[in-house]
Enzyme design. Structure first.
Site, PDB file in Angstrom:
ATOM      1  N   GLU A  97      -2.792  10.193  -0.325  1.00 34.63           N
ATOM      2  CA  GLU A  97      -3.948   9.376  -0.579  1.00 34.63           C
ATOM      3  C   GLU A  97      -4.291   8.967   1.086  1.00 34.63           C
ATOM      4  O   GLU A  97      -5.625   9.124   1.409  1.00 34.63           O
ATOM      5  CB  GLU A  97      -3.839   8.058  -1.039  1.00 34.63           C
ATOM      6  CG  GLU A  97      -5.138   7.306  -1.551  1.00 34.63           C
ATOM      7  CD  GLU A  97      -5.639   6.389  -0.306  1.00 34.63           C
ATOM      8  OE1 GLU A  97      -6.853   6.173  -0.209  1.00 34.63           O
ATOM      9  OE2 GLU A  97      -4.701   5.996   0.593  1.00 34.63           O
ATOM     10  N   GLU A  98      -3.375   8.693   2.046  1.00 38.26           N
ATOM     11  CA  GLU A  98      -3.883   8.273   3.208  1.00 38.26           C
ATOM     12  C   GLU A  98      -4.469   9.235   4.150  1.00 38.26           C
ATOM     13  O   GLU A  98      -5.188   8.801   4.723  1.00 38.26           O
ATOM     14  CB  GLU A  98      -2.402   7.401   3.883  1.00 38.26           C
ATOM     15  CG  GLU A  98      -1.715   6.255   3.141  1.00 38.26           C
ATOM     16  CD  GLU A  98      -2.776   5.214   3.053  1.00 38.26           C
ATOM     17  OE1 GLU A  98      -3.765   5.124   3.665  1.00 38.26           O
ATOM     18  OE2 GLU A  98      -2.152   4.108   2.547  1.00 38.26           O
ATOM     19  N   HIS A 148      -1.411  -1.213   6.391  1.00 42.06           N
ATOM     20  CA  HIS A 148      -1.188  -0.212   7.449  1.00 42.06           C
ATOM     21  C   HIS A 148      -0.557  -0.572   8.751  1.00 42.06           C
ATOM     22  O   HIS A 148      -0.706  -0.204   9.896  1.00 42.06           O
ATOM     23  CB  HIS A 148      -2.361   0.449   7.856  1.00 42.06           C
ATOM     24  CG  HIS A 148      -3.155   1.188   6.653  1.00 42.06           C
ATOM     25  ND1 HIS A 148      -4.309   2.072   6.772  1.00 42.06           N
ATOM     26  CD2 HIS A 148      -2.726   1.369   5.338  1.00 42.06           C
ATOM     27  CE1 HIS A 148      -4.735   2.600   5.859  1.00 42.06           C
ATOM     28  NE2 HIS A 148      -3.833   2.123   4.829  1.00 42.06           N
ATOM     29  N   ASP A 159       0.903  -1.104  -0.213  1.00 35.62           N
ATOM     30  CA  ASP A 159      -0.011  -0.003   0.113  1.00 35.62           C
ATOM     31  C   ASP A 159       0.853   1.110  -0.142  1.00 35.62           C
ATOM     32  O   ASP A 159       1.333   1.690   0.838  1.00 35.62           O
ATOM     33  CB  ASP A 159      -0.977  -0.171   1.169  1.00 35.62           C
ATOM     34  CG  ASP A 159      -1.815   0.865   1.066  1.00 35.62           C
ATOM     35  OD1 ASP A 159      -2.077   1.808   0.218  1.00 35.62           O
ATOM     36  OD2 ASP A 159      -2.429   1.463   2.246  1.00 35.62           O
TER      37      ASP A 159
HETATM   38 ZN    ZN Z   1      -3.547   2.759   2.836  1.00 35.09          ZN
HETATM   39 ZN    ZN Z   2      -3.729   2.733  -0.353  1.00 38.60          ZN
END
Ligand code: ZN
Ligand code: ZN
Length: 466
Positions: free
Chosen positions: A320-321, A420, A287
């Site tokens: 994004e996060e 995460h 991610d």
């Molecule tokens: Zn993420």
């Molecule tokens: Zn992501």
């Protein structure tokens, strides 16, 4: 007679082949099979994900590492031959983790493994001690009357199911994103939530939350269960939290993009990409270094089998996060999104294999989409008859402006073991699975950029190609 017809046929075929260079690229199942095969043996995606995780690592927005990631992205896109490599700056709000500790004080003192949630507040300097109230479901918290949690730390311990399509996360993520706000509204002084994890390691999984003005953290799954068991004994359980963090507004973030210009219709653009930023744990391999790598490599592979009429643009979104990059990109490209973006898509579901592809309904029976379906079928990919549901957080604002979109579903069975957490590292990425993703995206890009399909859902598909 037969020979005359053969001569006419031969002349017609010659005319077609001589006319070919000025027409759309040859698009059929055999050609797309060749694109697919080229992608399966291409090493670009692995090279990109390995490079980003090794040379930069974790890269939360607002950190020095994210500045290095920006420079890495410019250098990488340039080295791979992308044109118009562009850095677009935007300002965003940034939460940064400080020190975090949690422990049960009584009745049975034990340490707890936590990770603060984005937008958590700090505790007082010496920490915060309070009795907990355990809610086995998020609904239980929502059912608690306003004011009923005064002075308490609310703990939600609902378990997330493992699913192929990631729907467990969709169903439960409010307990992380909204939980702090809902707990604070009910008078809680702190919030702990069982991590949105499908794993059994003692690692907490972080993520963004809406501001609740209270300290809020994710518990390792094992520690959520420990609190459940202790609370079930009927005596008050007291937890001590010590958390620090900073929250800054107007911090610069960057979207980095590069184009492979089309030959014929260069102002018609296909926008794909992943997000460059990550959380501050692990190295952000799944991610979303994987998504960045998959889309970058797919663009390269598709163009290598070209030439293609339309421009393929790879965007590496920069926040994004914690939010902000998709909105900023859409704002800077609003006119393009309304009129020139042929189709958009994002890869942000890890490195698991693609198993389902959803495209706008009206192009489903277009011969190019049928050829694409045939080419990816051996990769165990189905083209769904249902329309796409969600294109990705960073392309959502483009979709809202009218850009058509695709949704490629990856196998997410393992994704939430890693997501995460400190376990999101390169060793979890399977090069074969990564290449399968590149193959599906590359075949699709060849169709979208090589031909002239109109994806707009309110238009009929139009094509002058085969
Ligand atoms: Zn993420
Ligand atoms: Zn992501």
């Amino acid at each position: 007679m037969a020979s005359l017809w053969l001569k006419i046929l031969a002349a017609a075929l010659l005319a077609v082949s001589m006319a070919a260079p000025s027409r759309a690229a040859e698009i059929n199942a055999a050609k797309l099979g060749a694109v697919r095969n080229a992608a399966l043996s291409d090493q670009t995606a692995w090279g990109v994900v390995e490079s980003l995780t090794t040379e930069v690592g974790a890269r939360p927005v607002g950190s020095p590492a994210m500045t290095r990631a920006r420079d890495w992205a410019v250098a990488k896109l340039t080295a791979l031959g992308f044109k118009n490599v562009t850095v677009e700056t935007f300002n965003t709000a940034v939460w940064t983790r400080g020190e975090e500790r949690a422990e049960i004080i009584g009745p049975f003192p034990q340490k707890l493994a936590i990770l603060g949630l984005g937008r958590s507040t700090s505790t007082p300097k010496d920490g915060l001690s309070a009795e907990i109230i355990v809610f086995p479901s998020y609904q239980g918290l929502l059912d608690a009357p306003l004011g009923s949690l005064k002075g308490k730390i609310a703990v939600v311990t609902q378990r997330m199911p493992r699913t192929q399509d990631g729907s467990g996360y969709g169903a439960l993520n409010a307990q992380r994103t909204r939980g702090p706000f809902e707990a604070a509204r009910r008078g809680a002084v702190g919030y702990l939530v069982r991590s949105l994890s499908t794993d059994d390691t003692r690692l907490p999984h972080t993520g963004a939350a809406s501001p609740g003005e209270i300290p809020a953290a994710a518990l390792a799954p094992a520690d959520a269960e420990l609190l459940e068991r202790m609370a079930a004994r009927g005596k008050p359980v007291t937890v001590r939290l010590r958390m620090t963090s900073t929250y800054r507004t107007d911090v610069p973030g960057w979207n980095v993009s590069g184009d492979i210009p089309g030959i014929g219709a260069p102002d018609e653009v296909i926008v794909i990409g992943g997000h460059l930023d990550s959380w501050d744990v692990g190295d952000g391999a799944v991610d979303d270094a994987a998504g960045v790598a998959i889309t970058t490599a797919a663009a390269k592979v598709a163009a290598s089998q070209g030439p293609l009429r339309r421009t393929i643009r790879v965007v590496m979104w920069g926040s994004e996060e914690q939010g902000g990059s998709g909105g900023a990109y859409a704002k800077q490209h609003a006119i393009e999104a309304r009129s020139k973006m042929i189709v958009v898509g994002e890869s942000d579901s890890g490195a698991g294999r693609i198993w389902r592809v959803a495209v706008p309904a009206l192009v489903l029976d277009h011969p190019h989409i049928r050829a694409f379906a045939a080419a990816v079928q051996p990769l165990r990919v189905m083209v769904d008859r249902a329309p796409p549901q969600f294109g990705g957080a960073d392309v959502q604002p483009l979709i809202e402006l009218g850009a058509p979109f695709v949704d490629f579903s990856q196998d997410m069975n393992r994704y939430f073991d890693l997501h995460h957490s400190d376990d999101d590292t390169l060793d979890k990425v399977d090069p074969g699975d990564l290449a399968q993703n590149v193959a599906v995206w590359a075949a699709f890009l060849y169709v979208a950029a090589g031909g002239d399909i109109v994806f707009k859902s309110n238009d009929r598909p139009v094509s002058t190609g085969q």
